[in-house]
Motif scaffolding. Structure first.
Motif, short mmCIF file in Angstrom:
data_model
loop_
_atom_site.label_atom_id
_atom_site.label_comp_id
_atom_site.label_asym_id
_atom_site.label_seq_id
_atom_site.Cartn_x
_atom_site.Cartn_y
_atom_site.Cartn_z
N GLY A 170 0.81 -1.22 0.00
CA GLY A 170 0.00 0.00 0.00
C GLY A 170 0.84 1.26 0.00
N ALA A 171 2.03 1.19 0.62
CA ALA A 171 2.91 2.36 0.66
C ALA A 171 3.68 2.55 -0.62
CB ALA A 171 3.87 2.23 1.84
N VAL A 172 4.06 1.44 -1.28
CA VAL A 172 4.95 1.56 -2.44
C VAL A 172 4.19 1.86 -3.73
CG1 VAL A 172 5.02 -0.84 -3.33
CG2 VAL A 172 7.09 0.56 -3.34
N VAL A 173 2.92 1.47 -3.82
CA VAL A 173 2.16 1.70 -5.06
C VAL A 173 2.08 3.19 -5.42
CG1 VAL A 173 -0.16 1.60 -6.07
CG2 VAL A 173 0.86 -0.45 -5.07
N PRO A 174 1.76 4.11 -4.47
CA PRO A 174 1.74 5.53 -4.85
C PRO A 174 3.10 6.05 -5.30
CG PRO A 174 0.61 5.17 -2.75
CD PRO A 174 1.31 3.90 -3.07
N LEU A 175 4.17 5.55 -4.70
CA LEU A 175 5.51 5.98 -5.11
C LEU A 175 5.80 5.55 -6.54
CD1 LEU A 175 7.57 5.16 -1.89
CD2 LEU A 175 6.54 7.33 -2.56
N VAL A 176 5.38 4.33 -6.88
CA VAL A 176 5.58 3.84 -8.25
C VAL A 176 4.77 4.68 -9.24
CG1 VAL A 176 5.19 1.88 -9.79
CG2 VAL A 176 6.22 1.52 -7.54
N GLY A 177 3.58 5.11 -8.81
CA GLY A 177 2.79 5.99 -9.67
C GLY A 177 3.53 7.27 -9.99
N LYS A 178 4.27 7.81 -9.02
CA LYS A 178 5.05 9.02 -9.25
C LYS A 178 6.21 8.73 -10.21
CE LYS A 178 3.91 10.95 -4.73
NZ LYS A 178 4.40 11.30 -3.38
N LEU A 179 6.86 7.59 -10.03
CA LEU A 179 7.96 7.22 -10.93
C LEU A 179 7.45 7.09 -12.36
CD1 LEU A 179 9.92 4.55 -8.85
CD2 LEU A 179 10.39 6.99 -9.10
N LYS A 180 6.23 6.60 -12.49
CA LYS A 180 5.64 6.48 -13.82
C LYS A 180 5.45 7.86 -14.46
CE LYS A 180 1.42 5.17 -16.21
NZ LYS A 180 -0.04 5.24 -16.06
N GLU A 185 7.11 9.05 -18.01
CA GLU A 185 6.30 9.54 -19.12
C GLU A 185 6.68 10.97 -19.49
OE1 GLU A 185 2.24 6.92 -18.38
OE2 GLU A 185 2.39 8.94 -17.55
N PHE A 186 7.03 11.77 -18.49
CA PHE A 186 7.45 13.14 -18.76
C PHE A 186 8.76 13.15 -19.55
CE2 PHE A 186 8.98 17.44 -17.36
CZ PHE A 186 7.95 18.16 -17.94
#
Length: 297
Positions: free
Chosen positions: A54-64, A68-69
């Protein structure tokens, strides 16, 4: 081209600070670190695994978002290079006539160098992403629904992994994009591109070392901006020029550029000096003088 610049301007002006904030905070808090460590040490403890996931999924979303940028920056850079190196004007004339485009080119380089400096000081990023991939693989084997899997699928995760494995991922992206631009535009003399880059390096160096010009800066951050842009164009030049930026025939005054860097407070430029040491292509060539090598040691 105008729409491209508008999109890029909007993204950098309105999102860059958000990106920087997210990037600096893309590490777990002390309590989260404890959960991560426990989760690795106790893979059978389902509750700990759930908390870590649950903690790592939001961080991975930021890395994504960052990945993409980088793709958008690559496309924007190639568009700007096309505009700044086209005939009938010389690169110097382009930079003088189209300063808004030159500024946007500089904005990309500034963002790139700043991003990579932060990435190099956050090694936990790759550890978090590796944990995400291992956990996702295990969840697939056990047929467990994986929250976040639709956000970063396996194919995208592979590309992101290669991206973040680079010491300076954004700079690698732009170096490859510049090299590709040159190879795909064989009707355009390579000098158009290298002269554009060397001119920008010279402009930044002269502004930084000339008190009259430097006194015109109204913001202290402009110094850091110019330093990053100068280093960025040197690295791009070194990747596309046949003999690189460090040879005697180079149109970039490398001794002058390195001196400007070393005249700054050490803590503020060590990352930029490391970028010259470790992300250039020709520094260790025989054509590089001993003096330049010594200056970068």
């Amino acid at each position: 081209m105008g729409n491209l610049i508008k999109v890029l301007t909007r993204d950098i002006d309105h999102n860059a600070a958000h990106f920087f904030l997210d990037f600096e905070n893309a590490q777990p808090t002390e309590s989260e670190k404890e959960i991560y460590n426990q989760a690795i040490q106790h893979p059978a403890d389902e509750k700990l695994q759930e908390k870590a996931w649950g903690a790592v999924v939001p961080l991975v979303g930021k890395l994504k978002k960052f990945y993409e940028f980088s793709q958008r920056l690559e496309a924007a850079l190639r568009g700007l290079l096309g505009a700044l190196t086209s005939t009938p004007y010389s690169p110097t004339q382009h930079l003088e006539r189209e300063q808004a485009l030159a500024k946007q080119f500089a904005e990309i380089l500034h963002f790139t160098l700043r991003f990579d400096e932060l990435k190099m000081t956050n090694p936990a990023i790759q550890n978090d992403f590796s944990y995400y991939r291992r956990t996702l693989s295990r969840m697939r084997i056990n047929n467990v629904p994986a929250e976040g899997e639709n956000e970063v699928n396996n194919e995208l995760a592979n590309r992101m992994s290669l991206f973040y494995a680079e010491a300076t991922p954004m700079l690698k992206t732009l170096s490859d994009a510049t090299t590709k631009f040159v190879s795909e535009n064989k009707n355009l003399p390579i000098e158009n591109t290298t002269d554009c880059l060397s001119t920008m390096a010279s402009v930044c160096r002269v502004m930084l070392e000339t008190p009259e010009y430097r006194s015109r800066f109204t913001n202290e951050e402009t110094v850091s901006f110019c330093l990053r842009v100068m280093v960025g164009v040197i690295i791009l030049y070194d990747h596309v020029h046949p003999v690189g930026a460090f040879a005697k025939t180079s149109k970039i005054d490398m001794k002058g550029c390195i001196k400007v860097l070393k005249d700054q407070p050490p803590n503020s430029v060590e990352g930029l000096l490391n970028a010259l040491r470790y992300t250039t292509k020709h520094l260790n060539d025989e054509t590089t003088s001993k003096q330049i090598r010594s200056m970068l040691q």
